[in-house]
Design an enzyme around this catalytic site. Structure first.
Site, short mmCIF file in Angstrom:
data_model
loop_
_atom_site.label_atom_id
_atom_site.label_comp_id
_atom_site.label_asym_id
_atom_site.label_seq_id
_atom_site.Cartn_x
_atom_site.Cartn_y
_atom_site.Cartn_z
CE LYS A 187 13.07 -8.25 9.87
NZ LYS A 187 11.74 -8.56 10.19
CD GLU A 263 4.47 -8.64 -3.78
OE1 GLU A 263 3.51 -7.57 -3.46
OE2 GLU A 263 4.36 -9.95 -3.14
CB CYS A 297 0.18 -7.57 -1.48
SG CYS A 297 0.81 -9.05 -2.19
CD GLU A 394 -2.06 -3.04 0.97
OE1 GLU A 394 -0.93 -2.71 1.64
OE2 GLU A 394 -1.63 -3.99 0.09
P1 NAI Z 1 6.04 -3.55 6.85
O1 NAI Z 1 6.22 -3.33 5.55
O2 NAI Z 1 6.44 -2.73 7.96
O3 NAI Z 1 6.80 -4.99 7.55
C1 NAI Z 1 7.09 -6.00 6.38
C2 NAI Z 1 8.58 -6.62 6.76
O4 NAI Z 1 9.48 -5.69 6.77
C3 NAI Z 1 8.96 -7.08 8.26
O5 NAI Z 1 9.49 -8.46 8.24
C4 NAI Z 1 9.31 -5.95 8.81
O6 NAI Z 1 10.05 -6.24 9.92
C5 NAI Z 1 10.24 -5.34 7.82
N1 NAI Z 1 10.42 -3.80 8.10
C6 NAI Z 1 9.82 -2.91 8.81
N2 NAI Z 1 10.42 -1.74 8.89
C7 NAI Z 1 11.59 -2.05 8.34
C8 NAI Z 1 12.71 -1.17 8.05
N3 NAI Z 1 12.65 0.06 8.34
N4 NAI Z 1 13.76 -1.61 7.44
C9 NAI Z 1 13.81 -2.98 6.97
N5 NAI Z 1 12.87 -3.86 7.30
C10 NAI Z 1 11.69 -3.37 7.68
O7 NAI Z 1 4.50 -3.91 7.33
P2 NAI Z 1 3.56 -4.10 8.67
O8 NAI Z 1 4.14 -3.12 9.38
O9 NAI Z 1 3.70 -5.47 8.98
O10 NAI Z 1 2.16 -3.77 7.76
C11 NAI Z 1 1.64 -2.47 7.46
C12 NAI Z 1 0.92 -2.64 6.27
O11 NAI Z 1 1.95 -3.05 5.36
C13 NAI Z 1 -0.21 -3.60 6.44
O12 NAI Z 1 -1.51 -2.80 6.85
C14 NAI Z 1 -0.53 -3.72 4.61
O13 NAI Z 1 -1.12 -2.68 4.28
C15 NAI Z 1 1.11 -3.58 4.18
N6 NAI Z 1 1.71 -5.13 4.04
C16 NAI Z 1 1.70 -5.53 2.80
C17 NAI Z 1 2.10 -6.62 2.60
C18 NAI Z 1 2.27 -7.27 1.23
O14 NAI Z 1 2.11 -8.42 1.08
N7 NAI Z 1 2.55 -6.44 0.13
C19 NAI Z 1 2.41 -7.63 3.61
C20 NAI Z 1 2.26 -6.91 5.14
C21 NAI Z 1 1.94 -5.61 5.09
#
Ligand code: NAI
Ligand code: MG
Length: 496
Positions: A187, A263, A297, A394
Site C-alpha cells: 500500500k 522502520e 527518517c 521529529e
Molecule cells: P504515517 O506513519 O501515519 O503514514 C505512513 C504510512 O502508514 C502511510 O502509507 C499511511 O497510509 C499508513 N498508515 C497510517 N495510519 C495507519 C494505520 N492506522 N494502520 C496502517 N497503516 C497506516 O505518517 P504520516 O502521517 O504521513 O506522517 C507523520 C509523521 O511521520 C511525519 O511528520 C514524520 O515525522 C513521520 N514519518 C516518518 C517516515 C519515515 O521514513 N520513517 C516517513 C513518513 C512519515
C-alpha cells in the site's frame, strides 16, 4: 484499465494508471471510490485514483494467498531472481519518466528523484542476485538422525510505505520479499500513489505471475489498518511514524500475531569535532538535514559543533544553507522542492513557531516561501536547549537545531539523549575518535565524514524507538523468511 493522461516538463505526456493493481489487472475499487492526488508545487489536483477499502484489501489478500499457495510456491529461485532483475532493467529504461512522476507527486527535485530510481534498480537487482543463494544447513546430532534446517518464505506479506521516498521504499520492501519467495500487497502512501501504480505496470511487463505483487492506493486508517489487522496476512512491514508503528504492532498482536518489521522515526545527531575538515563537514551537515526537504527518517536534525570552531562553523553553514536552491522540482538547479502536503507544511510551521516561542534563535529561515505550494525556507535554530520540543521531536522538514559542546564524553551523552536511534554521524580526522564515538552512539547507522549515504548492500534500521528489524543488505532476508527444522530418524525406533 483506468488511466489518465498526465504531463511533466521533463518527460512530456504519459499514461498514468489509476486503478488498484490486483492479480496483474488494474481494477476499480468495490465501492468505486476515488481520492484526489495533489501536486505540492502548486496545490492543484493532478488526478484521482481508486481508493482501496477493507473489501478491496480482502480481494488483494486472497489474490496474494492464491498465488502463494499455487504457482509461486513452485517457481524456481532462479526465476524469482530473473523477474527482479527484469524489473530492475525496466526501472532503468523508464528512469526519467519514473523520476518525473516522483517529482510531480512528491515535489522532490527531479535531479534527486533520478538518484532514487537508480537506487531502486540497484535494490531489485541486488535481491534478484540473492534469490538463488538463500541456503539452509545440515547439523549433525549423531548417527541416528539426519537433520536439515531450511529457509522458507513467510507467506502473504503486507507492506505499508510512506511518501518521502515513494519508489525507493517500494523497492526496499519488494526486493527481499520476492527474493525469499513471498507474495505481496503493497500500500502506497495516500499523498503519493502515482509512482507505485506506474511501477505496477512494469511488474506486469516484467512477467510476474498474477497475484504475486499487488499494489493498492488508500488511506492508513482504512486500507492500512485492514492489512495490519488481517487474519490471512502473515507479515506486515511498515515504514513511517513511530505512532503508526505502534498501532501496527498492536494490530498484529490482537489479530493473528503476524510477523512485524518497523522502520520508524528519528532525531539523528550530527557531530562536528574541532579537527574535522570543515568544508567537508559543512557540506555533509547541509546535505544531512536539507536533502529531500528534511523529509528523511535519518535526517541529521541535531547538529553539535565543538566549541572552538562553533562561531566559524555557524557562519559558514548559514552561508551554505542560504545558497540551497529552493523552488520548482523540475528546474535544473533545484535542490529543495515543496513539502509533500498541506498537513506536513502545517506541522513543520508549528514546530518553527514552537521553537521561536521557546526562545531559540532563528539563524536563517523560519518562514514560508511564496504563496503557492508548500515551500519552507531552510531553517537553522541556535540557542536550543535539550528539553525543547524542536530538539526532542521529529520535525520532518528543512529545520535543524545547532548547539555547541566541549568534550567527547559530553557530546556522546547528549547525542544519545533521544528516544530514537536510527542514525548518527560524526566528522573528525582522528581515527581513534571516529571508532570510539561510532561505538558509543546508540544508532543503527553511524556515518563518519559523510551523511545519508545509504546503499543496498548495507543494512538500515533503528535502535530504540526507531524500529524493529533491518532493511537492505543480507539482513533484510531474515525479515522475509522463516526457519524450518527437519529431523529424519535413521536408526531403529527409540521406544520400540
Ligand atoms: P504515517 O506513519 O501515519 O503514514 C505512513 C504510512 O502508514 C502511510 O502509507 C499511511 O497510509 C499508513 N498508515 C497510517 N495510519 C495507519 C494505520 N492506522 N494502520 C496502517 N497503516 C497506516 O505518517 P504520516 O502521517 O504521513 O506522517 C507523520 C509523521 O511521520 C511525519 O511528520 C514524520 O515525522 C513521520 N514519518 C516518518 C517516515 C519515515 O521514513 N520513517 C516517513 C513518513 C512519515
Ligand atoms: Mg498519519
Amino acid at each position: 484499465m483506468s488511466t489518465v493522461t498526465l504531463e511533466t516538463p521533463t518527460s512530456g505526456k504519459y499514461e498514468q494508471p489509476t486503478g488498484l493493481f490486483i492479480n496483474n489487472e488494474f481494477v476499480e475499487s468495490v465501492d468505486k471510490k476515488t481520492f484526489e492526488v495533489i501536486n505540492p508545487t502548486d496545490e492543484s489536483v493532478t488526478c484521482s485514483v481508486q481508493e482501496a477499502s477493507e473489501k478491496d484489501v480482502d480481494i488483494a489478500v486472497s489474490a496474494a494467498r492464491k498465488a502463494f499457495e499455487g504457482p509461486w510456491r513452485k517457481e524456481t529461485p532462479e526465476n524469482r531472481g530473473k523477474l527482479l532483475v527484469k524489473l530492475a532493467d525496466l526501472f532503468e529504461q523508464n528512469l526519467d519518466l519514473l523520476a518525473s512522476i516522483e517529482a510531480l507527486d512528491n515535489g522532490k527535485a527531479h535531479s534527486m528523484a533520478k538518484v532514487d530510481i537508480g537506487m531502486c534498480a540497484s535494490t531489485f537487482r541486488y535481491y534478484g542476485g540473492w534469490a538463488d543463494k538463500i541456503e539452509g544447513r545440515v547439523t549433525d546430532t549423531g548417527p541416528d538422525t539426519f537433520n536439515y534446517i531450511k529457509k522458507e518464505p513467510i507467506g502473504v506479506c503486507a507492506q505499508i510505505i510512506p511518501w518521502n521516498f515513494p519508489l525507493l521504499m517500494f523497492s526496499w520492501k519488494i526486493g527481499p520479499a520476492i527474493a525469499c519467495g513471498n507474495t505481496v500487497i503493497i500500500k502506497s502512501a495516500e499523498q503519493t500513489p502515482l509512482g507505485a501504480l506506474f511501477a505496477a505496470k512494469l511488474i506486469k511487463e516484467a512477467g510476474f505471475p498474477p497475484g504475486v505483487l499487488n499494489v493498492i492506493s488508500g488511506f492508513g486508517k482504512t486500507a492500512g489498518a485492514a492489512l495490519a489487522n488481517h487474519m490471512d496476512v502473515d507479515k506486515v512491514a511498515f515504514t513511517g511514524s513511530t505512532v503508526t508503528g505502534r498501532t501496527i504492532l498492536k494490530a498484529a498482536a490482537s489479530s493473528n500475531l503476524k510477523k512485524v518489521t518497523l522502520e520508524l522515526g528519528g532525531k539523528s545527531p550530527n557531530i562536528v569535532f574541532e579537527d574535522a575538515d570543515i568544508d567537508n563537514a559543512i557540506s555533509w551537515v547541509n546535505f544531512g538535514i536539507f536533502f529531500n526537504h528534511g523529509q528523511c527518517c535519518c535526517a541529521g536534525s541535531r547538529i553539535y559543533v565543538q566549541e572552538s570552531i562553533y562561531d566559524e562553523f555557524i557562519k559558514r553553514f548559514k552561508d551554505r544553507a542560504s545558497k540551497n536552491v529552493v523552488g520548482d522540482p523540475f528546474a535544473k538547479d533545484t535542490f529543495q522542492g515543496p513539502q509533500v502536503s498541506q498537513l506536513q507544511f502545517d506541522r513543520i510551521m508549528n514546530y518553527i513557531k514552537a521553537g521561536k516561542e521557546a526562545g531559540a534563535t532563528v539563524e536563517i529561515g523560519g518562514n514560508r516561501m511564496g504563496d503557492k505550494g508548500y515551500f519552507i525556507e531552510p531553517t537553522i535554530f541556535s540557542n536550543v536547549t535539550e528539553d525543547m520540543q524542536i530538539m526532542q521531536e521529529e520535525i520532518f522538514g528543512p529545520v535543524c537545531s545547532i548547539s555547541k559542546f566541549k568534550s567527547k564524553d559530553e557530546v556522546i551523552k547528549t547525542a544519545n539523549n533521544s528516544t530514537y536511534g536510527l542514525a548518527a554521524a560524526l566528522h573528525t580526522k582522528n581515527l581513534n575518535t571516529a571508532i570510539e564515538v561510532s561505538g558509543a552512539l546508540k544508532a543503527g547507522t553511524v556515518w563518519v565524514n559523510t551523511y545519508n549515504t545509504l546503499h543496498h548492500q548495507m543494512p538500515f534500521g533503528g535502535y530504540k524507538e526507531s524500529g524493529i528489524g533491518r532493511e537492505l543488505g543480507e539482513d533484510a532476508l531474515a525479515n522475509y523468511s522463516q526457519t524450518k527444522t527437519v529431523s529424519i530418524r535413521l536408526g531403529d525406533a527409540l521406544f520400540g
